[in-house]
Design a protein around this motif. Structure first.
Motif, short mmCIF file in Angstrom:
data_model
loop_
_atom_site.label_atom_id
_atom_site.label_comp_id
_atom_site.label_asym_id
_atom_site.label_seq_id
_atom_site.Cartn_x
_atom_site.Cartn_y
_atom_site.Cartn_z
N ASP A 1 -2.45 -12.22 9.72
CA ASP A 1 -2.08 -10.83 9.97
C ASP A 1 -1.20 -10.37 8.80
N SER B 1 -4.32 -2.30 13.69
CA SER B 1 -4.68 -3.72 13.68
C SER B 1 -4.44 -4.34 15.05
N ARG C 1 -3.61 5.54 13.99
CA ARG C 1 -4.11 4.25 14.48
C ARG C 1 -5.31 3.78 13.66
N THR D 1 -3.42 -3.14 7.90
CA THR D 1 -3.15 -1.89 8.60
C THR D 1 -2.92 -0.73 7.63
N TYR E 1 1.96 -6.34 6.27
CA TYR E 1 2.96 -5.94 5.27
C TYR E 1 2.61 -6.45 3.87
N SER F 1 -0.86 1.55 8.84
CA SER F 1 0.34 2.10 9.48
C SER F 1 1.59 1.93 8.64
#
Ligand SMILES: Cc1ncc(COP(=O)(O)O)c(C=O)c1O
Length: 367
Positions: free
Chosen positions: A189, A90, A230, A219, A192, A221
């Motif tokens: 964003d 991201s 990535r 994301t 989480y 990740s």
């Protein structure tokens, strides 16, 4: 005569380069890396298998549009794949948004302890980062709105925020959006989001779907455990998706990231397992560390922020040295304007128990 040499655009040399969480502890046999909010459980076994299968076709370019991955994300969240763009993490998308929507002299707002990439992408685009104060380590909608000027073009909001672990309710995010002029892009964003288990939280899908100036970044990740590959994605209005597609690298994702991402997003069981592990141990860490007399900011994410006293010998810096000597690597948060705190990623049961034991010993030390 002054030697002529190429100069980067204004702002670039003001950037303090991002320093990732430490991953080594010299002289220590076993390391527990709890400094980068990686999942202690690893990715779905299906994602690993999909990744390995790509080894037979390394000569082929990936699908530049990541169509199968966007379709899989669309199925998982009930979204139109045409309104999804994928990125190399991201971070990549945050850079692209800044480059597409900021010009020299513009301003972009983030909060005091907001994610460090926001000022970096803002300065990199020649614009000015503006800091909106937080309340109780939490974004403050009124302060963000008060920071808006005629020059504001982006508001970056990590929800939940890293490194504080706090989040805003959906009502508050909506109130923030209502107060912004239509030409200001609100970047939600939600790296989480998968860890949040609060009824008043929403990652941003509804707001993106019903407005023209909001995007949501996600994301692979964190809960999906694919940080090494990535991989991130963004859901946005058609006109913003179009702009980002024009400037992104034509092959900005690898084939292996695409394949592993599809397998990961379809493995609901693995995500539930990771979420349950996280909730159990986050609450345990918060409670047990609190009992030691250290303040822990209540977190909805996969990490907790631990505040240390200022007393000599018991500071965050002292704690960091003590824990590192035992192979327990936490994240220093001085760059986040939290010099007396450390961020601890929720780890395996073994790592969590070791951290608690080490903190107990650290605080028991005479100073
Ligand atoms: C709030 C937030 N946003 C975005 C990212 C970037 O994630 P990635 O580039 O790995 O997708 C992170 C990573 O730590 C984060 O904490």
């Amino acid at each position: 005569m002054t030697a002529m040499r190429p100069m980067p655009r204004p702002g670039v040399l003001e950037i303090e380069a991002y320093v990732p969480g430490k991953s080594t502890a010299p002289g220590v046999a076993k390391i527990y890396k709890l400094s980068s909010n990686e999942t202690p459980l690893g990715p779905s076994p299906r994602a690993i298998a999909a990744y390995k299968a790509c080894a037979d076709h390394l000569e082929d370019y990936p699908d530049g549009s990541a169509a199968d991955l966007r379709a899989a994300i669309g199925r998982a969240f009930g979204l139109d794949p045409e309104r999804i763009v994928c990125g190399a993490g991201s971070d990549d998308l945050l850079h692209l948004l800044a480059h597409a929507y900021l010009v020299d002299g513009n301003e972009a707002i983030h909060t005091t302890h907001g994610f460090l990439i926001y000022p970096i992408v803002t300065l990199g685009a020649g614009a000015k980062p503006v800091i909106a104060p937080e309340k109780n380590f939490t974004a403050d909608v009124d302060a963000i709105l008060a920071a808006v000027t005629k020059k504001t073009r982006i508001v970056f909001l990590a929800n939940p925020n890293n490194p504080t672990g706090t989040c805003l309710s959906f009502d508050e995010v909506r109130r923030l959006h209502r107060g912004l002029p239509g030409n200001v892009l609100l970047v939600l964003d939600a790296a989480y989001a998968e860890y949040v288990q609060r009824n008043d939280y929403e990652a941003g899908i509804e707001l993106v779907a019903t407005s023209e100036n909001v995007v949501m970044c996600r994301t692979f990740s964190k809960i999906h455990g694919l940080a090494a590959l990535r991989l991130g994605w963004m859901f946005g209005p058609a006109h913003i998706v179009d702009a980002i597609n024009r400037i992104r690298g034509p092959f900005n994702l690898t084939s292996s990231a695409i394949a592993a991402g599809i397998a990961a997003i379809e493995d609901i069981e693995h995500q539930e397992y990771a979420r349950a592990h996280n909730t159990r141990w986050r609450e345990w860490l918060t409670g047990e560390i609190g009992k030691l007399g250290l303040k822990v900011t209540p977190s909805v994410a996969n990490f907790v922020l631990i505040h240390f006293p200022e007393a000599r010998g018991h500071t965050a810096k002292d704690a960091d040295a003590f824990l590192t000597a035992r192979g327990l690597i936490l994240r220093q948060t001085t760059a986040y304007k939290l010099p007396n705190a450390l961020r601890l990623t929720v780890g395996t049961e073994e790592a969590n128990r070791l951290v608690l034991g080490a903190l107990k010993d650290f605080l028991a030390q005479p100073v």
